[in-house]
Scaffold this motif. Structure first.
Motif, PDB file in Angstrom:
ATOM      1  N   LYS A 193      37.506  53.070  43.051  1.00  0.00           N
ATOM      2  CA  LYS A 193      38.283  54.205  43.564  1.00  0.00           C
ATOM      3  C   LYS A 193      39.459  54.535  42.648  1.00  0.00           C
ATOM      4  N   TYR A 194      39.435  53.967  41.430  1.00  0.00           N
ATOM      5  CA  TYR A 194      40.454  54.215  40.407  1.00  0.00           C
ATOM      6  C   TYR A 194      41.825  53.648  40.766  1.00  0.00           C
ATOM      7  N   ASN A 195      41.883  52.734  41.734  1.00  0.00           N
ATOM      8  CA  ASN A 195      43.122  52.024  41.999  1.00  0.00           C
ATOM      9  C   ASN A 195      43.339  50.969  40.915  1.00  0.00           C
ATOM     10  N   LYS A 196      44.569  50.711  40.541  1.00  0.00           N
ATOM     11  CA  LYS A 196      44.870  49.725  39.512  1.00  0.00           C
ATOM     12  C   LYS A 196      44.744  48.317  40.085  1.00  0.00           C
ATOM     13  N   VAL A 197      44.209  47.399  39.267  1.00  0.00           N
ATOM     14  CA  VAL A 197      44.005  46.016  39.699  1.00  0.00           C
ATOM     15  C   VAL A 197      44.693  45.085  38.697  1.00  0.00           C
ATOM     16  N   VAL A 198      45.565  44.214  39.222  1.00  0.00           N
ATOM     17  CA  VAL A 198      46.310  43.258  38.406  1.00  0.00           C
ATOM     18  C   VAL A 198      46.054  41.858  38.960  1.00  0.00           C
ATOM     19  N   ALA A 199      45.775  40.915  38.073  1.00  0.00           N
ATOM     20  CA  ALA A 199      45.578  39.525  38.480  1.00  0.00           C
ATOM     21  C   ALA A 199      46.880  38.751  38.295  1.00  0.00           C
ATOM     22  N   VAL A 200      47.260  37.949  39.301  1.00  0.00           N
ATOM     23  CA  VAL A 200      48.452  37.096  39.199  1.00  0.00           C
ATOM     24  C   VAL A 200      48.086  35.710  39.715  1.00  0.00           C
ATOM     25  N   THR A 201      48.589  34.702  39.042  1.00  0.00           N
ATOM     26  CA  THR A 201      48.373  33.336  39.500  1.00  0.00           C
ATOM     27  C   THR A 201      49.653  32.823  40.147  1.00  0.00           C
ATOM     28  N   ALA A 202      49.507  31.760  40.903  1.00  0.00           N
ATOM     29  CA  ALA A 202      50.634  31.230  41.677  1.00  0.00           C
ATOM     30  C   ALA A 202      51.849  31.003  40.784  1.00  0.00           C
ATOM     31  N   GLY A 203      53.003  31.545  41.202  1.00  0.00           N
ATOM     32  CA  GLY A 203      54.244  31.378  40.470  1.00  0.00           C
ATOM     33  C   GLY A 203      54.533  32.449  39.441  1.00  0.00           C
ATOM     34  N   GLN A 204      53.553  33.266  39.095  1.00  0.00           N
ATOM     35  CA  GLN A 204      53.786  34.320  38.104  1.00  0.00           C
ATOM     36  C   GLN A 204      54.565  35.484  38.713  1.00  0.00           C
ATOM     37  N   THR A 205      55.394  36.113  37.884  1.00  0.00           N
ATOM     38  CA  THR A 205      56.137  37.307  38.290  1.00  0.00           C
ATOM     39  C   THR A 205      55.722  38.467  37.399  1.00  0.00           C
TER      40      THR A 205
END
Length: 851
Positions: free
Chosen positions: A91-103
């Motif tokens: 749906k063209y939404n942006k996807v960002v991956a984050v791991t525990a503790g990341q800012t």
């Protein structure tokens, strides 16, 4: 008279109170996030710290009043900030991956879509906490384990450009593993064998499929630009179907014994020629080759075998597409059939960068196999003349040709079916030239190569001078002439049927040609006295003749001699028109409907009709009926006294056909005279008007910067005053766009309009592909605290003071809510909360701030 007016308004924060920067970002949370900036265009930053591994899906919301755009994401570490490579979902939404503790830090921007609207940055964040293998797959020794049915993420977000991903899967059942990706891949392998990730219109992305067997492990490696959002599933299609084609390998392959249609594919590892061969046959069947899967639905094969044969050969010009082969068997065989597959390297001559070099010229007995063959000739220093390639064997297929061209300039050569020649000059150091033989025959084309001196008539820059009467042609191929008529007349050229004529407008290779009219082997050129005309004679043979005659113009031959239509109709006689001019004098304002009752034909020499008003452009008199078939009909806006010209061309007789003219009243918006009057800041319904149709509106505007805002796309010409609109004396043209200055999409289509002179402006709206609404948005001043619009408006102690003499006064909040609207005579006061407001006095709007 003095009036005291009190209004209760919601508090609007000033721009200063909402200020925030990259160093002081807002806190982003899962769910709804909203920030009211109160500004026209403002960057907004958000910070998010993950407590666990997550995939964040971030959608930006836009409304009629405001738009939000996503510009980038950054990983914040103790010592630096790194830009992240992100991807999008279906749906063209942006996807960002984050791991525990990341800012992470998000960069967004808020835009106000309407005059006076508040800019709001609004983001919705969804968090997926069940993402198997997040952070793996970026190294060969740390593969991402594919988990069917789960959304997963692979790739190094801190890297841009091409990167390699590593995945693995151990099959628990037989079938097909389908991995759906958010981006394309440049290359891929499954257990070392080349594979292809193809676009899937059904899924709206790319898919990589691999046949799997229970218990086996499959290691998947691909190269792609950026990161990938993936999902996967196990499919169970029939082996050999389009959904699960049989993967071909070098050497022997099997075709099932049962009759039917079978699909095969392979991922090319190199370019060259794919060769499929078998000693067995498929009676009544055939092999069809498609460049990629998408071409199958259009039934556009790249190559086919002979009927009943399994032997087929085709070029692989790129490794980025996976070819598909369809084997059609109409009979069963006792056992599976053997089919051999190999990719042959290009042979010398099959590519321009590896041509067959002709060492000595002249040369005879040269041969070119079926297909394209490149030959190279190194013209020695100082050598000038023509380099000629001439077939010495029969050439019968119209698709066969020879071409001579300079190295590095293949589009600027000379071609012919049996002979081609190009002027060469070796210069001081020698020069390279190519000969391309396109052989569509069933056997080799034999040809010879030689030099030929340049004679007058060989080049368009040095043509022979043609004379009235017979001009004997003394050579084969192409020859150039020039001719100067002795009077304004029709010049008639008669040649042999094998010859083609053209009349270039100049010696430039990019010049156009003058219109001429061909009937059989006769060409007619409508010419001017003492004007020099160039003539290209193609396909000539020695001793052919070019015959020239001058024929006086008669009524209807030119626009100046146009025949006036009487009784609103013109009936064609039994002669082919070739070129005929008519004129029709308009006796009333309105719309002229011109139509011809003969059928439209796409044949090259069929009837064509063009129509124009006065000295305006001539346009095709054609429209489309209910069945979308073309018909001879035009409806054009005219006024009393206009002269409508009609130019009829073609060499096919249409005896008895009638061209008729009729007038009708113009509908509102159809013409300048019936233009719809628009008020500023008011939306009007605009009907669809595509192609040659248009719609007229007008508005009285003061000097200033206006905005045209529409809910659909359109373009417009605009004029100052009715007379200029009628005579097409335009100021300029406008194209409404739904992209802002940063090339980000917006909800509405807008264009800026600078008005330097007060007056009545006419807009001819075109290319409106669907009905929409159009608003002319009045200028808004940037003045703060105190303004003067012919009346006095001031702000003091939280109170808006208005002094006017019988003026229409309206006050709006930035959100568009009307807070006050009355006719003011004398003084009026309005107590308001702190904020920015719009004050409209007699149609002119100003912006004020209450502190």
């Amino acid at each position: 008279m003095r009036k005291t007016l009190l209004a209760t308004c919601a508090l609007l924060f000033s721009m200063m109170s909402n200020a925030q920067t990259k160093d002081a970002p807002l806190t982003l949370t899962v769910g709804e996030n909203s920030h009211d900036t109160g500004a026209q265009s403002t960057d907004v930053y958000w910070k998010y710290t993950a407590e666990q591994n997550q995939l964040l899906t971030i959608s930006a919301k836009s409304t009629e009043s405001y738009s939000t755009y996503f510009y980038g994401a950054y990983l914040i570490a103790e010592t630096d900030t790194t830009a992240l490579s992100i991807t999008s979902d279906a749906k063209y939404n942006k996807v960002v991956a984050v791991t525990a503790g990341q800012t992470i830090l998000l960069e967004t921007r808020a835009f106000a879509n309407a005059a006076g609207a508040t800019a709001v940055c609004q983001l919705t964040v969804e968090a997926n906490n069940d993402v198997p293998g997040l952070g793996t797959g970026i190294a060969a020794d740390n593969q991402l384990v594919v988990v069917p049915g789960k959304t997963q993420f692979v790739g190094d977000q801190t890297q841009s450009g091409s990167q390699t991903s590593y995945l693995t899967y151990t099959a628990t059942e037989d079938g097909q593993l389908a991995i759906y990706l958010s981006n394309s891949v440049q290359s891929a392998t499954v257990n070392g064998e080349a594979a292809a990730a193809e676009f899937s219109s059904e899924k709206g992305g790319y898919v990589l499929k691999a046949q799997i067997e229970t218990g086996k492990t499959y290691n998947i490696v691909w190269q792609s630009y950026g990161v990938q959002l993936i999902s996967s599933e196990i499919l169970h299609p029939i082996l050999g179907s389009l959904e699960m084609p049989i993967t071909l390998k070098a050497g022997a392959n099997e075709i099932p014994a049962a009759k039917g249609e079978y699909y095969f594919t392979f991922a090319p590892e190199k370019t060259g020629y794919a060769v499929f061969s078998s000693e067995e046959t498929i009676p009544g069947g055939q092999v069809l080759v498609y460049q990629n899967k998408a071409n199958i639905q259009y039934n556009n094969p790249l190559a086919t075998s002979e009927q009943g044969s399994l032997n087929v050969k085709f070029e692989i010009s790129t490794i980025f597409y996976a070819p598909y082969l369809k084997v059609v068997k109409v009979e069963d065989t006792e056992t599976a059939q053997t089919w051999n597959f190999a990719i042959e390297d290009y042979k010398v001559g099959q590519k321009e960068d590896n041509p067959i070099v002709i060492e000595n010229v002249p040369a005879e007995g040269l041969k070119a196999e079926t297909g394209a063959t490149y030959f190279k000739v190194n013209v020695p220093a100082g050598k000038t003349g023509f380099l000629v390639a001439e077939a010495t064997s029969a050439v019968t297929n119209a698709m066969s040709s020879l071409k001579v061209y300079p190295a590095g300039n293949s589009w600027n050569g000379n071609s012919g079916q049996t002979i081609a020649k190009y002027e060469v000059n070796g210069g001081e150091a020698g020069a390279a030239f190519f000969i391309l033989v396109n052989n569509a025959e069933t056997s080799d084309i034999e040809f010879k190569v030689y030099y030929e001196d340049v004679k007058q008539g060989d080049l368009i820059t040095n043509p022979l001078t043609a004379v009235l009467g017979e001009n004997k042609i003394d050579r084969n191929g192409t020859v150039y002439y020039s001719y100067t008529p002795t009077k304004d007349c029709k010049v008639v050229f008669t040649v042999a049927p094998n010859i083609e004529l053209a009349f270039p407008q100049s010696t430039s290779p990019w010049a156009g040609v003058y219109d001429s009219y061909k009937v059989g082997a006769t060409y007619t050129l409508y010419a001017e006295k003492d004007k020099n005309y160039l003539i290209t004679v193609s396909g000539a043979a020695a001793d052919d003749v070019l015959e020239i005659a001058e024929v006086d113009f008669v009524a209807g031959d030119t626009k100046a001699l146009a025949v006036e239509v009487v009784d609103n109709k013109y009936v064609f006689d039994d002669k082919a028109p070739v070129c005929k001019w008519l004129k029709y004098v308009v006796t009333e304002d309105g719309y002229l409907v011109a139509e011809c009752d003969t059928a439209y034909s796409y044949d090259q020499d069929a009837l064509r009709i063009n129509i124009g008003v006065n000295e305006g452009y001539m346009t095709p008199m054609v429209s489309y009926g209910a069945d979308y078939m073309p018909i001879f009909k035009s409806e054009i806006s005219v006024v009393k006294g206009d002269t409508v010209y009609v130019n009829i061309t073609g060499s096919s007789a249409v005896e008895g056909a009638t061209l008729s003219f009729a007038m009708r009243e113009a509908n509102p918006g159809e013409t300048v005279k019936t233009a719809i009057n628009m008020e500023v800041n008011t939306a009007y319904d605009i009907p669809a008007a595509s192609g040659s149709s248009s719609y007229w509106v007008k508005a009285t505007l003061k000097a200033g910067s206006y905005t045209l805002k529409a809910t659909g796309s359109m373009s417009a010409f605009y004029y100052l005053g009715e007379e200029n609109a009628l005579t097409e004396n335009l100021i300029g043209n406008i194209s409404l766009s739904n992209y802002d200055e940063n090339y980000q999409p917006t909800n509405d289509y807008t264009a800026k309009l600078e008005i330097t002179e007060e007056g009545e402006y006419f807009f001819n709206l075109m290319y409106i592909y669907s009905a929409c609404k159009l608003t002319i948005v009045a200028p808004v001043s940037d003045a703060i605290s105190s303004v003067n619009v012919g009346k006095t408006i001031s702000v003091a102690d939280g109170q808006l003071n208005i002094e006017a003499d019988n003026a229409d006064v309206k006050v709006f909040s930035l959100s568009g809510a009307q807070l006050f609207g009355e006719q003011v005579k004398g003084k009026a006061q309005l107590r308001l909360n702190k904020g920015i407001y719009l004050v409209n006095v007699n149609g002119e709007t100003k912006k004020v701030m209450v502190k």
